[in-house]
Design a protein around this motif. Structure first.
Motif, PDB file in Angstrom:
ATOM      1  N   LEU A 227     -29.822-109.953  55.528  1.00 41.28           N
ATOM      2  CA  LEU A 227     -29.806-109.042  54.386  1.00 41.28           C
ATOM      3  C   LEU A 227     -29.191-107.696  54.743  1.00 41.28           C
ATOM      4  O   LEU A 227     -28.625-107.017  53.881  1.00 41.28           O
ATOM      5  CB  LEU A 227     -31.229-108.847  53.857  1.00 41.28           C
ATOM      6  CG  LEU A 227     -31.938-110.108  53.366  1.00 41.28           C
ATOM      7  CD1 LEU A 227     -33.339-109.779  52.867  1.00 41.28           C
ATOM      8  CD2 LEU A 227     -31.135-110.791  52.265  1.00 41.28           C
TER       9      LEU A 227
ATOM     10  N   GLN B 230     -25.380-108.442  54.760  1.00 39.78           N
ATOM     11  CA  GLN B 230     -24.862-108.633  53.404  1.00 39.78           C
ATOM     12  C   GLN B 230     -24.891-107.363  52.562  1.00 39.78           C
ATOM     13  O   GLN B 230     -24.427-107.357  51.426  1.00 39.78           O
ATOM     14  CB  GLN B 230     -25.663-109.741  52.700  1.00 39.78           C
ATOM     15  CG  GLN B 230     -25.473-111.119  53.313  1.00 39.78           C
ATOM     16  CD  GLN B 230     -26.548-112.103  52.890  1.00 39.78           C
ATOM     17  OE1 GLN B 230     -27.336-111.844  51.968  1.00 39.78           O
ATOM     18  NE2 GLN B 230     -26.608-113.244  53.556  1.00 39.78           N
TER      19      GLN B 230
ATOM     20  N   HIS C 120     -27.525-105.704  51.404  1.00 37.20           N
ATOM     21  CA  HIS C 120     -28.616-105.543  50.437  1.00 37.20           C
ATOM     22  C   HIS C 120     -29.476-104.321  50.745  1.00 37.20           C
ATOM     23  O   HIS C 120     -29.843-103.560  49.844  1.00 37.20           O
ATOM     24  CB  HIS C 120     -29.488-106.800  50.414  1.00 37.20           C
ATOM     25  CG  HIS C 120     -28.800-108.003  49.843  1.00 37.20           C
ATOM     26  ND1 HIS C 120     -28.386-108.048  48.527  1.00 37.20           N
ATOM     27  CD2 HIS C 120     -28.450-109.190  50.402  1.00 37.20           C
ATOM     28  CE1 HIS C 120     -27.818-109.229  48.296  1.00 37.20           C
ATOM     29  NE2 HIS C 120     -27.841-109.928  49.419  1.00 37.20           N
ATOM     30  N   TYR C 121     -29.815-104.130  52.022  1.00 37.42           N
ATOM     31  CA  TYR C 121     -30.666-102.988  52.341  1.00 37.42           C
ATOM     32  C   TYR C 121     -29.951-101.666  52.075  1.00 37.42           C
ATOM     33  O   TYR C 121     -30.591-100.671  51.726  1.00 37.42           O
ATOM     34  CB  TYR C 121     -31.154-103.054  53.786  1.00 37.42           C
ATOM     35  CG  TYR C 121     -32.324-103.987  53.975  1.00 37.42           C
ATOM     36  CD1 TYR C 121     -33.560-103.703  53.407  1.00 37.42           C
ATOM     37  CD2 TYR C 121     -32.183-105.164  54.698  1.00 37.42           C
ATOM     38  CE1 TYR C 121     -34.640-104.565  53.560  1.00 37.42           C
ATOM     39  CE2 TYR C 121     -33.262-106.037  54.865  1.00 37.42           C
ATOM     40  CZ  TYR C 121     -34.484-105.734  54.294  1.00 37.42           C
ATOM     41  OH  TYR C 121     -35.537-106.585  54.438  1.00 37.42           O
ATOM     42  N   ASP C 122     -28.633-101.637  52.184  1.00 37.21           N
ATOM     43  CA  ASP C 122     -27.886-100.418  51.857  1.00 37.21           C
ATOM     44  C   ASP C 122     -28.070-100.060  50.385  1.00 37.21           C
ATOM     45  O   ASP C 122     -28.304 -98.896  50.043  1.00 37.21           O
ATOM     46  CB  ASP C 122     -26.395-100.602  52.164  1.00 37.21           C
ATOM     47  CG  ASP C 122     -26.091-100.553  53.652  1.00 37.21           C
ATOM     48  OD1 ASP C 122     -26.931-100.022  54.408  1.00 37.21           O
ATOM     49  OD2 ASP C 122     -25.026-101.053  54.060  1.00 37.21           O
ATOM     50  N   ARG C 123     -27.961-101.055  49.521  1.00 32.68           N
ATOM     51  CA  ARG C 123     -28.081-100.741  48.092  1.00 32.68           C
ATOM     52  C   ARG C 123     -29.532-100.442  47.707  1.00 32.68           C
ATOM     53  O   ARG C 123     -29.781 -99.611  46.823  1.00 32.68           O
ATOM     54  CB  ARG C 123     -27.485-101.836  47.223  1.00 32.68           C
ATOM     55  CG  ARG C 123     -28.094-103.199  47.314  1.00 32.68           C
ATOM     56  CD  ARG C 123     -27.282-104.214  46.487  1.00 32.68           C
ATOM     57  NE  ARG C 123     -27.849-105.546  46.534  1.00 32.68           N
ATOM     58  CZ  ARG C 123     -28.840-105.970  45.747  1.00 32.68           C
ATOM     59  NH1 ARG C 123     -29.338-105.149  44.840  1.00 32.68           N
ATOM     60  NH2 ARG C 123     -29.302-107.202  45.841  1.00 32.68           N
ATOM     61  N   TRP C 124     -30.494-101.092  48.394  1.00 32.95           N
ATOM     62  CA  TRP C 124     -31.889-100.773  48.094  1.00 32.95           C
ATOM     63  C   TRP C 124     -32.239 -99.370  48.574  1.00 32.95           C
ATOM     64  O   TRP C 124     -32.984 -98.649  47.912  1.00 32.95           O
ATOM     65  CB  TRP C 124     -32.819-101.812  48.732  1.00 32.95           C
ATOM     66  CG  TRP C 124     -32.656-103.185  48.134  1.00 32.95           C
ATOM     67  CD1 TRP C 124     -32.306-103.488  46.843  1.00 32.95           C
ATOM     68  CD2 TRP C 124     -32.796-104.436  48.810  1.00 32.95           C
ATOM     69  NE1 TRP C 124     -32.230-104.849  46.665  1.00 32.95           N
ATOM     70  CE2 TRP C 124     -32.525-105.463  47.853  1.00 32.95           C
ATOM     71  CE3 TRP C 124     -33.120-104.810  50.108  1.00 32.95           C
ATOM     72  CZ2 TRP C 124     -32.579-106.815  48.173  1.00 32.95           C
ATOM     73  CZ3 TRP C 124     -33.177-106.160  50.431  1.00 32.95           C
ATOM     74  CH2 TRP C 124     -32.903-107.140  49.478  1.00 32.95           C
TER      75      TRP C 124
ATOM     76  N   THR D  14     -37.170-104.086  43.314  1.00 33.92           N
ATOM     77  CA  THR D  14     -35.873-104.583  43.785  1.00 33.92           C
ATOM     78  C   THR D  14     -35.784-106.083  43.532  1.00 33.92           C
ATOM     79  O   THR D  14     -36.768-106.736  43.171  1.00 33.92           O
ATOM     80  CB  THR D  14     -35.680-104.348  45.302  1.00 33.92           C
ATOM     81  OG1 THR D  14     -36.547-105.249  46.024  1.00 33.92           O
ATOM     82  CG2 THR D  14     -35.989-102.921  45.700  1.00 33.92           C
ATOM     83  N   ASP D  15     -34.597-106.620  43.761  1.00 36.88           N
ATOM     84  CA  ASP D  15     -34.384-108.073  43.652  1.00 36.88           C
ATOM     85  C   ASP D  15     -34.487-108.726  45.031  1.00 36.88           C
ATOM     86  O   ASP D  15     -33.830-109.727  45.302  1.00 36.88           O
ATOM     87  CB  ASP D  15     -33.025-108.371  43.021  1.00 36.88           C
ATOM     88  CG  ASP D  15     -31.861-107.815  43.836  1.00 36.88           C
ATOM     89  OD1 ASP D  15     -32.091-106.951  44.714  1.00 36.88           O
ATOM     90  OD2 ASP D  15     -30.706-108.229  43.595  1.00 36.88           O
ATOM     91  N   PHE D  16     -35.328-108.146  45.900  1.00 35.44           N
ATOM     92  CA  PHE D  16     -35.477-108.669  47.251  1.00 35.44           C
ATOM     93  C   PHE D  16     -35.757-110.169  47.256  1.00 35.44           C
ATOM     94  O   PHE D  16     -35.173-110.928  48.029  1.00 35.44           O
ATOM     95  CB  PHE D  16     -36.595-107.932  47.994  1.00 35.44           C
ATOM     96  CG  PHE D  16     -36.919-108.530  49.340  1.00 35.44           C
ATOM     97  CD1 PHE D  16     -36.210-108.146  50.470  1.00 35.44           C
ATOM     98  CD2 PHE D  16     -37.895-109.511  49.485  1.00 35.44           C
ATOM     99  CE1 PHE D  16     -36.473-108.717  51.717  1.00 35.44           C
ATOM    100  CE2 PHE D  16     -38.172-110.084  50.720  1.00 35.44           C
ATOM    101  CZ  PHE D  16     -37.458-109.683  51.837  1.00 35.44           C
TER     102      PHE D  16
ATOM    103  N   ALA E 204     -32.683-112.241  46.520  1.00 34.79           N
ATOM    104  CA  ALA E 204     -31.698-112.097  47.600  1.00 34.79           C
ATOM    105  C   ALA E 204     -32.143-112.825  48.855  1.00 34.79           C
ATOM    106  O   ALA E 204     -31.327-113.397  49.585  1.00 34.79           O
ATOM    107  CB  ALA E 204     -31.463-110.614  47.905  1.00 34.79           C
TER     108      ALA E 204
END
Length: 420
Positions: free
Chosen positions: A46, A49, A51-55, A332-334, A337
């Motif tokens: 993640l 990909q 994801h953690y940057d956008r979260w 979030t959509d964790f 994802a």
């Protein structure tokens, strides 16, 4: 309604793109959430990909006084985080190790009761002690056989595989057709924990693990633990697993399941989107069925939690750390994802594979928390149950039966020291 079936009934409802308001809000103000925190995770995929940057970006937008969320991914999470736990230097938010006895939660972690999620999540009491919740799972899973549909179809194999004998026959056929029947990722180590979970499925009740405290030799022939080991040993000894059992090829294995070079693996639904990262048609080509545990024909699945978020008792920024945990779970959509059934009861998964595995009407066995005594006995017996490397060592041992006998003796000694 039973927790397990409440979740399963909602699997086909689709993911929520808008998160409903929660019943309880935390006591802090937006201005209280500030500064920087460090978060250690096992989900390196993640991070890669993005994801953690956008979260993190969304978290900072909600809490403008936050300066940084440093997300550190560990490829060997248990092995790398344990030394940090011992030194008390493990950042602000971590995933709680299974090897930590319940009665030590209060030493390592901060209670999470004040983040406002009580009554809103699954497995909320799993990391609790004396009314205090020290951890909340990052996601919920069901465990089964993930498989490449075109590969099984080409080999003439029908699904589901209802019995052990059918599974063994399918493995022999797949081997002849040129595929690796079952990827076990022995070199990674942690993946071998699945065969501990299988013993709970074989026992038919996850309370089996605490029952082990009453069994003098839990790895003796006929016991659930031994039956589970016999299954993976049959695959290993028959050449039905990957030829390389030394190297950690976890990332590489995802691509091989995605193309059918590896036909199956026994993991949770969380692994399916990771395979999907190598196959754009993963929703159609990747299947999910119950793992056979015997020759009765009764399908069973394990329904349980993943790692739990914990906030370090030694953190210098506990409010922001707690806000990060709440944010990941509720805003979030964790889950989508990461390939989980959401922890939040008001969210649902849209993965077709979850609908498939439940279409076979399996018996659902729910994970239960083990006692502190179980954890202490396992630690004293030098068995990393639910971590897996002891199973890897057993499979490559020159004298399998001799090693089993030594494990039984260590277990019996540890039980005497802890329980008497």
């Amino acid at each position: 309604m039973n927790t397990t079936y409440a979740v399963m009934a909602g699997l086909m409802l689709g993911s929520l793109s808008v998160f409903p308001a929660l019943a309880a809000e935390p006591g802090w103000q937006i201005s209280d959430v500030s500064g920087s925190i460090t978060f250690y995770t096992a989900r390196t995929d993640l991070i890669e990909q993005g994801h953690y940057d956008r979260w993190e970006k969304a978290f900072k937008e909600k809490y403008p006084a936050v300066t940084d969320v440093e997300v550190i991914g560990l490829t060997d999470y248990p092995g790398q985080i344990q030394p940090r736990m011992q030194s008390k230097d493990f950042g602000d938010v971590v995933l709680i190790l299974d090897s930590i006895p319940r009665d030590q939660y209060g030493y390592f972690f901060e209670p999470l009761n004040d983040i406002g999620l009580k009554g809103e999540i699954y497995f909320e009491d799993f990391w609790s002690l004396n009314g205090k919740d020290y951890g909340y799972t990052q996601g919920v899973s069901t465990e089964g056989l993930v498989y490449h549909k075109p590969t099984l179809k080409k080999a003439g194999i029908s699904v589901p595989l209802n019995t052990l004998d059918q599974w063994y026959d399918a493995a022999a056929t797949l081997k002849q057709s040129g595929s690796v029947p079952l990827a076990i990722n022995m070199g990674a180590g942690w993946t071998m924990q699945q065969w501990d979970k299988l013993s709970g499925l074989i026992a038919g009740d996850y309370g089996h693990f605490d029952d082990m405290l009453k069994i003098p030799a839990p790895y003796a022939k006929g016991e659930p633990n031994r039956k589970a080991l016999d299954v993976v040993k049959t695959f290993f000894d028959s050449g039905w697993t990957e030829p390389d059992y030394v190297s950690n090829n976890w990332e590489e294995s995802k691509g091989k399941v995605a193309t059918g070079e590896y036909a199956m693996w026994f993991l949770g639904n969380w692994s399916i989107p990771q395979v999907g990262g190598y196959n754009d048609n993963w929703r159609e080509e990747i299947g999910f069925m119950p793992i056979p545990v015997d020759n009765s024909g009764q399908p069973v699945v394990l329904f349980g939690h993943d790692w739990a978020y914990g906030v370090s008792a030694f953190s210098n920024n506990k409010t922001t750390a707690k806000a990060w945990v709440r944010f990941l779970l509720a805003e979030t959509d964790f889950a989508d994802a990461a390939g989980f059934i959401p922890t939040m009861k008001n969210q649902h998964s849209s993965m077709p594979q979850l609908a498939e595995i439940m279409s076979y009407h399996p018996k659902v066995i729910e994970v239960k928390a083990v006692s502190s005594q179980f954890t202490e006995v396992a630690n004293r017996a030098r068995l990393d149950i639910f971590s897996g490397t002891y199973i890897r060592d057993l499979l490559v041992a020159k004298d399998f039966d001799g090693e089993i006998n030594r494990i039984n003796r260590r277990w019996a000694t540890a039980v005497r020291r802890v329980m008497h």
